[in-house]
Motif scaffolding. Structure first.
Motif, mmCIF file in Angstrom:
data_model
loop_
_atom_site.group_PDB
_atom_site.id
_atom_site.type_symbol
_atom_site.label_atom_id
_atom_site.label_comp_id
_atom_site.label_asym_id
_atom_site.label_seq_id
_atom_site.Cartn_x
_atom_site.Cartn_y
_atom_site.Cartn_z
ATOM 1 N N LEU A 1 10.789 -4.483 13.729
ATOM 2 C CA LEU A 1 9.472 -4.784 13.163
ATOM 3 C C LEU A 1 9.267 -6.293 12.999
ATOM 4 C CD1 LEU A 1 8.822 -2.051 10.437
ATOM 5 C CD2 LEU A 1 8.024 -2.159 12.780
ATOM 6 N N HIS A 2 10.105 -7.073 13.663
ATOM 7 C CA HIS A 2 9.974 -8.535 13.634
ATOM 8 C C HIS A 2 9.979 -9.068 12.203
ATOM 9 C CE1 HIS A 2 9.032 -8.117 17.878
ATOM 10 N NE2 HIS A 2 8.137 -7.207 17.533
ATOM 11 N N GLY A 3 10.831 -8.484 11.362
ATOM 12 C CA GLY A 3 10.964 -8.945 9.987
ATOM 13 C C GLY A 3 9.958 -8.353 9.013
ATOM 14 N N HIS A 4 9.023 -7.550 9.478
ATOM 15 C CA HIS A 4 8.054 -6.922 8.571
ATOM 16 C C HIS A 4 8.679 -5.712 7.886
ATOM 17 C CE1 HIS A 4 4.716 -9.413 9.834
ATOM 18 N NE2 HIS A 4 5.034 -9.177 11.095
ATOM 19 N N LYS A 5 8.137 -5.352 6.732
ATOM 20 C CA LYS A 5 8.618 -4.211 5.949
ATOM 21 C C LYS A 5 7.415 -3.426 5.460
ATOM 22 C CE LYS A 5 10.016 -4.284 1.417
ATOM 23 N NZ LYS A 5 10.865 -4.560 0.250
ATOM 24 N N ILE A 6 7.385 -2.134 5.762
ATOM 25 C CA ILE A 6 6.313 -1.241 5.314
ATOM 26 C C ILE A 6 6.924 -0.290 4.290
ATOM 27 C CG2 ILE A 6 4.612 0.481 6.006
ATOM 28 C CD1 ILE A 6 4.934 -0.730 8.907
ATOM 29 N N GLU A 7 6.315 -0.226 3.117
ATOM 30 C CA GLU A 7 6.854 0.603 2.040
ATOM 31 C C GLU A 7 5.768 1.548 1.529
ATOM 32 O OE1 GLU A 7 9.781 -0.065 -1.770
ATOM 33 O OE2 GLU A 7 8.643 -1.770 -1.030
ATOM 34 N N VAL A 8 6.140 2.829 1.403
ATOM 35 C CA VAL A 8 5.205 3.850 0.932
ATOM 36 C C VAL A 8 5.890 4.645 -0.169
ATOM 37 C CG1 VAL A 8 3.784 5.841 1.569
ATOM 38 C CG2 VAL A 8 4.216 4.032 3.260
ATOM 39 N N GLY A 9 5.200 4.823 -1.282
ATOM 40 C CA GLY A 9 5.698 5.637 -2.380
ATOM 41 C C GLY A 9 4.733 6.769 -2.668
ATOM 42 N N THR A 10 5.001 7.491 -3.722
ATOM 43 C CA THR A 10 4.144 8.601 -4.137
ATOM 44 C C THR A 10 2.791 8.070 -4.608
ATOM 45 O OG1 THR A 10 4.882 8.477 -6.418
ATOM 46 C CG2 THR A 10 6.153 9.913 -4.931
ATOM 47 N N LEU A 11 1.833 8.964 -4.747
ATOM 48 C CA LEU A 11 0.544 8.545 -5.305
ATOM 49 C C LEU A 11 0.715 8.005 -6.721
ATOM 50 C CD1 LEU A 11 -1.812 11.380 -4.020
ATOM 51 C CD2 LEU A 11 -1.785 8.982 -3.300
ATOM 52 N N ASP A 12 1.607 8.651 -7.506
ATOM 53 C CA ASP A 12 1.852 8.172 -8.876
ATOM 54 C C ASP A 12 2.392 6.747 -8.888
ATOM 55 O OD1 ASP A 12 0.956 10.499 -10.031
ATOM 56 O OD2 ASP A 12 2.951 11.247 -10.584
ATOM 57 N N SER A 13 3.231 6.403 -7.906
ATOM 58 C CA SER A 13 3.846 5.067 -7.890
ATOM 59 C C SER A 13 2.859 3.989 -7.478
ATOM 60 C CB SER A 13 5.047 5.035 -6.942
ATOM 61 O OG SER A 13 4.613 4.977 -5.576
ATOM 62 N N GLY A 14 1.883 4.350 -6.653
ATOM 63 C CA GLY A 14 0.922 3.364 -6.163
ATOM 64 C C GLY A 14 1.469 2.441 -5.093
ATOM 65 N N ILE A 15 2.678 2.706 -4.593
ATOM 66 C CA ILE A 15 3.293 1.820 -3.602
ATOM 67 C C ILE A 15 2.749 2.130 -2.214
ATOM 68 C CG2 ILE A 15 5.443 1.135 -2.473
ATOM 69 C CD1 ILE A 15 6.867 1.815 -5.140
ATOM 70 N N LEU A 16 2.124 1.149 -1.609
ATOM 71 C CA LEU A 16 1.649 1.215 -0.233
ATOM 72 C C LEU A 16 1.480 -0.238 0.205
ATOM 73 C CD1 LEU A 16 0.751 2.754 2.222
ATOM 74 C CD2 LEU A 16 -1.474 3.086 1.176
ATOM 75 N N THR A 17 2.582 -0.824 0.688
ATOM 76 C CA THR A 17 2.586 -2.256 0.964
ATOM 77 C C THR A 17 3.128 -2.578 2.349
ATOM 78 O OG1 THR A 17 4.802 -2.605 0.040
ATOM 79 C CG2 THR A 17 2.948 -2.812 -1.483
ATOM 80 N N ILE A 18 2.705 -3.718 2.835
ATOM 81 C CA ILE A 18 3.276 -4.328 4.030
ATOM 82 C C ILE A 18 3.715 -5.720 3.613
ATOM 83 C CG2 ILE A 18 2.850 -5.137 6.376
ATOM 84 C CD1 ILE A 18 0.741 -2.920 6.618
ATOM 85 N N ASP A 19 5.004 -6.001 3.807
ATOM 86 C CA ASP A 19 5.580 -7.289 3.409
ATOM 87 C C ASP A 19 5.300 -7.588 1.942
ATOM 88 O OD1 ASP A 19 6.474 -7.595 6.030
ATOM 89 O OD2 ASP A 19 4.647 -8.626 6.637
ATOM 90 N N GLY A 20 5.344 -6.544 1.097
ATOM 91 C CA GLY A 20 5.173 -6.714 -0.340
ATOM 92 C C GLY A 20 3.738 -6.871 -0.802
ATOM 93 N N GLN A 21 2.784 -6.853 0.116
ATOM 94 C CA GLN A 21 1.371 -6.999 -0.234
ATOM 95 C C GLN A 21 0.680 -5.639 -0.139
ATOM 96 O OE1 GLN A 21 0.218 -10.110 -1.226
ATOM 97 N NE2 GLN A 21 2.412 -10.522 -1.069
ATOM 98 N N LYS A 22 -0.177 -5.337 -1.133
ATOM 99 C CA LYS A 22 -0.912 -4.067 -1.098
ATOM 100 C C LYS A 22 -1.686 -3.951 0.204
ATOM 101 C CE LYS A 22 -1.770 -1.877 -5.434
ATOM 102 N NZ LYS A 22 -1.129 -0.645 -5.065
ATOM 103 N N MET A 23 -1.512 -2.813 0.866
ATOM 104 C CA MET A 23 -2.213 -2.586 2.125
ATOM 105 C C MET A 23 -3.655 -2.185 1.866
ATOM 106 S SD MET A 23 -1.430 0.067 5.206
ATOM 107 C CE MET A 23 -2.298 1.454 4.541
ATOM 108 N N ILE A 24 -3.874 -1.377 0.852
ATOM 109 C CA ILE A 24 -5.208 -0.879 0.546
ATOM 110 C C ILE A 24 -5.280 -0.664 -0.960
ATOM 111 C CG2 ILE A 24 -4.572 1.515 0.988
ATOM 112 C CD1 ILE A 24 -7.405 1.892 2.177
ATOM 113 N N ALA A 25 -6.385 -1.039 -1.542
ATOM 114 C CA ALA A 25 -6.525 -0.975 -2.995
ATOM 115 C C ALA A 25 -6.800 0.437 -3.496
ATOM 116 C CB ALA A 25 -7.620 -1.926 -3.455
#
Length: 178
Positions: free
Chosen positions: A18-42
């Motif tokens: 992924l050329h150093g990128h990181k995509i992270e997804v958590g549960t709806l309760d956690s609110g985690i949905l990030t790319i490189d530590g930045q929220k992907m969608i509010a």
């Protein structure tokens, strides 16, 4: 929804492919949905387009896709679609307190892990063989997840363990952990 049993509640996809990128997804309760530590969608749907493209990475967030199980009562379907380099496709169904994850990919050089090594020999894809090759845990220095995992032993887990694991095996495992 998980009736006290263990379930996947967070996933990270990252590394050199992924050329150093990181995509992270958590549960709806956690609110985690990030790319490189930045929220992907509010929010869902949000003012953000729901897509991120760059370096062969496309991530979309919508409600499309065939659910692998059933939609848990009281949940709305929220789906993260990742189209990644090397023809890797990851689909994450986000529920209130767990995730369903589908991974589609062709064989990769040096591939090995929970699902085996794709060498055509199912005999070396046993849990014991995989543990011998790759180990049981991710080394702390290689952990890409944000935050720390909360490990909780529930009565439901104890009931399942008693039903599916002999007393001798449980005693041997307990001896190794204590």
């Amino acid at each position: 929804y998980t009736e006290g049993l263990a379930a996947t509640n967070q996933i990270v996809v990252g590394g050199a492919f992924l050329h150093g990128h990181k995509i992270e997804v958590g549960t709806l309760d956690s609110g985690i949905l990030t790319i490189d530590g930045q929220k992907m969608i509010a929010g869902f749907p949000g003012s953000y387009s729901g897509s991120y493209s760059g370096h062969g990475i496309t991530v979309t967030y919508d409600d499309s896709g065939e659910v692998p199980d059933v939609i848990p009562e009281g949940n709305e379907k929220r789906v993260v679609h990742m189209d990644l380099p090397l023809d890797v496709k990851v689909t994450v169904f986000q529920w209130k307190n767990y995730l369903d994850v589908q991974i589609e990919m062709p064989k990769q050089p040096g591939q090995d892990g929970v699902c085996g090594n794709f060498n055509g020999n199912p005999g070396d894809d046993t849990t014991q063989s995989i543990m011998a090759r790759v180990g049981a845990r991710v080394r702390p220095s290689e952990n890409l997840l944000s935050g720390a995992a909360t490990i909780e032993w529930t009565p439901q887990m104890g009931k399942m363990l008693k039903a599916e694991c002999s007393a001798t095996t449980r005693a041997a495992g307990h001896g190794k952990c204590v």
